[in-house]
Enzyme design. Structure first.
Site, PDB file in Angstrom:
ATOM      1  NE  ARG A 177      22.740  26.916  44.537  1.00 46.30           N
ATOM      2  CZ  ARG A 177      23.466  25.922  44.021  1.00 46.30           C
ATOM      3  NH1 ARG A 177      23.901  24.942  44.794  1.00 46.30           N
ATOM      4  NH2 ARG A 177      23.800  25.928  42.770  1.00 46.30           N
ATOM      5  CB  SER A 227      19.726  32.573  42.168  1.00 45.75           C
ATOM      6  OG  SER A 227      20.595  32.422  41.073  1.00 45.75           O
ATOM      7  CD  GLU A 297      20.081  30.047  45.224  1.00 47.33           C
ATOM      8  OE1 GLU A 297      19.593  29.488  44.214  1.00 47.33           O
ATOM      9  OE2 GLU A 297      21.264  30.418  45.287  1.00 47.33           O
TER      10      GLU A 297
END
Ligand code: FAD
Length: 305
Positions: A177, A227, A297
């Site tokens: 990510r 998320s 995230e």
């Protein structure tokens, strides 16, 4: 505050494609956060390059924004220029094993393009909402498959007056990510994705299978940013949050989803401060219970109110 002379130059360069004090809650999926001093949507590469050079000269910070599906804007808004490449929306095949998509192309545009032509390889990204620019910057993915597995080359612009350039995947350091090694202020302008010939039926079937799985496990009907935390090695942030008894926990207008514990939903009247305080509470409880320090995230940008 934008100096009047800079404002005039931005208007001369961008015309209708610039707004001042634009509320970013309108441009992010969580629907919270204050205004951007400037929201600019350059229509093409030349305007983008001129904008980056101008911002550099005027010492205005630059922040790129796709569709804001993984961005949390603080209530005080964002200083400087927020740049959306929504004007760059071309997508085309290159040979029979690749497609080139510009940064502003949306996830649904890519999915439609590949499904209609029976091009396989990007089905995994069908349900990852956002733009090609956001996909690249986040190395977005599901399970074991992420952007680094399908990107052959990217086109970059900036920072400042630096020219447009194409670099191969191996020149970028994609990780979970994130992408390392890019100078701040560098934009993803387009990407060349690897695809393989298939049939429209097979591509559609795989997309539908993945979308159905997602619909069954994620709260897709409420404003969220996907998320909130990255999964720690060998575990899932959602599992840890659920195990800590935090599902359904509320703070102001923000709520830890009872469908998927790694999602925070805006119940309609949340502020960014509510969401951030709930993130903090979850992180502290997990740290106390397990010793694991969860990393966010979602990208948090902007200033306090
Ligand atoms: C319901 C839901 C489900 C989700 N599921 C997933 C999932 O399964 N997997 C996953 O990985 N993510 C998931 N996400 C998160 C999100 O979809 C991805 O991170 C996506 O890549 C965000 O794209 P965006 O264009 O909205 O990016 P934004 O949120 O607008 O931006 C994200 C980051 O990318 C940077 N950026 C955007 N465009 C550019 C550009 N052109 N150049 C340089 N930097 C740029 C921004 O500065 C920011 O740091 C989900 C989100 C939601 C709301």
């Amino acid at each position: 505050m934008i100096a009047p002379a800079t404002r005039d130059r931005l208007e001369a360069l961008l015309g209708e494609a610039v707004r001042f004090d634009e509320p970013l809650a309108r441009h992010t999926s969580l629907r919270v956060g204050g205004p951007a001093d400037v929201l600019a949507r350059p229509a093409d590469r030349a305007t983008l390059a001129a904008l980056l050079a101008m911002a550099d000269e005027a010492a205005l910070p630059i922040t790129f924004l796709g569709k804001g599906f993984n961005t949390l804007v603080r209530d005080g808004g964002v200083a400087g220029v927020v740049v959306q490449l929504s004007g760059l929306r071309a997508i085309a095949t290159e040979g029979d094993d690749a497609i080139r998509a510009e940064a502003g192309v949306s996830h649904s545009q890519v999915t439609r393009f590949c499904s209609e032509r029976g091009l396989a390889g990007l089905e995994f990204a069908a349900g990852i909402p956002g733009t090609v620019g956001g996909w690249l910057a986040m190395n977005a993915g599901i399970g074991e498959r992420e952007m680094v597995d399908v990107v052959r080359e990217v086109e970059l612009a900036g920072p400042g007056a630096a020219p447009l350039r194409r670099v191969g995947r191996e020149a970028l350091r994609f990780r979970y990510r994130a992408v390392d090694g890019l100078e701040p202020g560098t934009a993803f302008v387009s990407a060349l994705f690897e695809v393989s010939p298939g049939t429209p039926e097979a591509v559609r079937a795989e997309v539908e299978r993945l979308l159905a799985r997602r619909a069954a496990t994620q709260p897709l009907d409420v404003p969220s940013c996907g998320s909130v935390f990255k999964n720690p090695p060998g575990d899932h942030a959602g599992r840890l949050i659920e195990a800590a008894g935090l599902k359904g926990e509320r703070l102001g207008g923000a709520e830890i989803s009872s469908v998927h514990a790694n999602f925070i939903a805006n119940r309609g009247d949340a502020s960014a401060a509510d969401v951030l305080a709930l993130i903090d509470r979850a992180r502290r409880r997990i740290a106390e219970a397990t010793g694991i320090d969860l990393e966010t995230e979602v990208h948090v940008i902007g200033r306090e109110a």
